[in-house]
Enzyme design. Structure first.
Site: not given
Lengths: 496, 166
Positions: A297, A205, A122
């Site tokens: 993916r 954040e 991350k």
């Protein structure tokens, strides 16, 4: 362009359920032999039957079978597969698996292991995105100097979300509305962080209110070629899992769409990305977007993209995995109409979506040129708690969003699963909600409209019919109503 | 005549056979409806209610009926009079599993006093954790399953001591 098939002669799928079925479908189309691997509890599963060859994996639990790196690779080598398609979940984003597949001399249908690792981290992936000019939600980490932290946090703007770095479960988390309460909130968060996690690190954040989840489908060939296949909107989520997805997004300013798609391409190119991939963003109601993560993916919801672009993503995956450069260029990819996917799950939405088990005694699927029904299980099969609760994906296409929505509601009405509780009615309510129809979407949709979605939406007369139809299932009722039916006349016990 | 009690979304409904002839009449929550069983041999069944022809799919599993009718899926339970007698939930002595799963945490020990609503154990089903709480104030007499053990729906996982002055 030229003829590229067969790309491979044999491909093994290290997955199960509907995604294994989906990959097999393209392999069949391309004339490639498909190989399934399975845990013994799934010997009669749909994907095992569909595959040209199937091999049992020896393992204690069903899930661990599909995580057994060495055994899967050894089966692939023994049966002569040249490539392994990992599907989604399980080993699809496991860089160690990718590495070992390559070391075994096989092709991994996915990106290089280093890229899987980078995107799976991350912090590193956000750093990578930021370095490559992709917007990342502004954040600041407490580094020991409280005043500095306050100053930097204030410069981000409000509201702010303060979190314990080691956190989880909402502990040590608070939303700060304005500068006046920032110091107090930060102190409180640190104290809580220390109490719960024995670590007072916190970070702040930008808090995005009513965020939308928008993701861009990309595909790259690892030699510089990369295109996007437009975006998907996956804002309807429960328990942090998507349940309704659509392509394109419900609404999006043309310039925002362009910026989003360009950012995704920029990231794919910077990573010299090879494979299909999804770049996920948070979109604010004001049209600002921030990079969230990249999934390296195929995605559960990839069919909506296929329906609006006419592209077979699995085929493209196999082509780039085989070493070919992309044969489509950006100009070839055109959006056509609107597609919606609903994930049909064995669960009880009225009881906080607890998973349900049972056996599918009867299954009816909707048909139509504009319907895709992707099921991992067939009639007669048991629904257990061994795997995810998704029973099938229902995907529809329409010339525009409102017709696609209507087709989805019709298709849901025509989908029958008897023997296990599902979220089918609930999904229909979601697709009928005024906010859904008016394109007012955000990731808190399910929570915000909880009360509406919990209401019974059937007519009284429908309820009466349902109760009477149920009564007809019970011999006790029928014996009284119609006299003793022949075969049961002598039995007469309440339960059997 | 005999009454049947069904539940749909936790609401209870009563059916009572009112008349057998010339046509069957069944009261649903007090209002009579004519009912005819037309076709049961095919998977798509047919009945006639108040002159309306209705097609449906149905499957009974135990006392539960799964239906597909009027374009929606229904799950309807027949309340078995014997179950109703046993089905004490609030204030019960036992903590039963609401769904199959595995025990992931035990918060209390046998002999400990517990308050109503206090978590006794935590279970997990399909990656989802659920706390099982005490149905009443009392003393925990037994925890039947250990962490890591699996269980089926409705299996008893823990017991409270029977209240003395109950």
């Amino acid at each position: 362009m030229g003829k590229r098939n067969p790309l491979f002669t044999k491909v093994l799928i290290s997955n199960r359920g509907e995604i294994a079925c989906r990959v097999i479908e393209t392999l069949k189309k391309l004339g490639i032999v498909s190989i399934a691997v399975f845990h013994k509890s799934e010997a009669s599963s749909r994907f095992v039957k569909l595959a040209d060859e199937a091999y049992e994996l020896d393992s204690d639990t069903p899930v661990s079978a599909y995580l057994d790196v060495n055994q899967i690779i050894s089966v692939a080598r023994k049966c002569g597969a040249e490539a392994i398609h990992p599907g989604y979940g399980f080993l699809s984003e496991n860089s160690n698996f990718a590495k070992k597949v390559i070391e075994a001399g096989l092709v991994f249908v996915g990106p290089d292991p280093e890229i899987i690792e980078l995107m799976g981290d991350k912090i590193r992936s956000r750093e990578f995105a930021r370095e490559n000019g992709i917007p990342v939600a502004p954040s600041v980490t407490f580094n020991g100097n409280f005043d500095e932290f306050i100053a930097e946090a204030s410069s981000i703007g409000f509201p702010l979300l303060i979190k314990a770095s080691a956190g989880g479960g909402g502990k040590g988390m608070s939303i700060v509305e304005g500068p006046e309460s920032l110091r107090d909130c930060a102190r409180k968060a640190m104290a809580e962080a220390e109490r719960y996690f024995a670590d007072k690190s916190i970070y702040a954040e930008l808090y995005v209110q009513r965020p939308r989840h928008i993701e861009v489908q990309v595909i790259g060939d690892g030699s510089g070629g990369a295109v996007h296949l437009f975006e998907r909107e996956c804002s309807i989520q429960r328990r942090f899992q998507k349940i309704v997805e659509e392509a394109p997004a419900a609404y999006l300013e043309e310039n925002v769409r362009e910026e989003l798609c360009n950012s995704a391409i920029q990231l794919a190119k910077a990573a010299n990305y090879k494979n299909a991939g999804t770049v996920e963003f948070i979109l604010t109601q004001g049209g600002q977007f921030y990079f969230l993560e990249m999934n390296t993916r195929l995605q559960v919801e990839h069919p909506v993209t296929e329906m609006v672009t006419g592209v077979d993503l699995v085929e493209l995956q196999l082509e780039v995995a085989a070493g070919y450069s992309l044969r489509i260029c950006q100009e070839d990819i055109k959006l056509s109409g609107h597609a919606i996917e609903c994930r049909i799950c064995a669960e009880v939405p009225e009881k906080d979506f607890i998973p349900a088990t049972g056996k599918v005694y009867h299954l009816e699927r909707p048909y139509g040129d504009f319907v895709r029904f992707e099921n991992g299980l067939d009639q007669g099969q048991a629904v257990t708690l061994n795997f995810d609760s998704m029973l099938a994906k229902l995907v529809v296409h329409g010339p525009d969003r409102s017709s696609a929505t209507q087709r989805m509601k019709d298709a849901l009405s025509g989908t029958v699963f008897l023997g296990v509780e599902t979220n089918i009615n609930y999904l229909k309510k979601v697709c009928s909600h005024p906010a859904f129809l008016n394109e007012i979407l955000h990731t808190g949709f399910i929570e915000e409209h909880k009360a509406y979605l919990a209401e019974d939406d059937f007519e009284d007369v429908e309820k009466i019919d349902a109760l009477l139809a149920s009564a007809l299932e019970f011999r006790e009722f029928k014996t009284l109503a119609f006299g003793a039916p022949e075969p049961y006349a002598t039995m007469g016990s309440w339960r059997n | 005549m005999m009454k049947f009690e069904f539940t749909l979304n936790d609401c209870s409904h009563h059916l009572e056979i009112k008349k057998l002839k010339p046509i069957l009449s069944v009261a649903v929550d007090g209002r009579p409806h004519s009912l005819e069983d037309k076709e049961r041999d095919k998977s798509l069944k047919v009945m006639e209610v108040d002159g309306r022809i209705i097609q449906f799919y149905s499957k009974r599993v135990g006392n539960k009926v799964f239906l597909h009718l009027h374009g929606r899926n229904w799950v309807i339970n027949l309340l078995d009079p014997r179950d109703a007698a046993l089905g004490v939930v609030d204030g019960a002595d036992e903590i039963k599993a609401p769904m199959p799963g595995i025990v992931v945490g035990i918060n209390k020990e046998p002999g400990e006093t517990v308050k109503v609503g206090e978590t006794i154990l935590t279970i997990e089903s399909m990656k989802m954790e659920t706390n099982l709480v005490s149905p009443r104030d009392g003393t925990l007499s037994e925890i039947i399953k250990a962490v890591g053990e699996t269980f089926e729906k409705d299996q008893v996982l823990a017991c409270l001591e029977v209240a003395e002055n109950a």
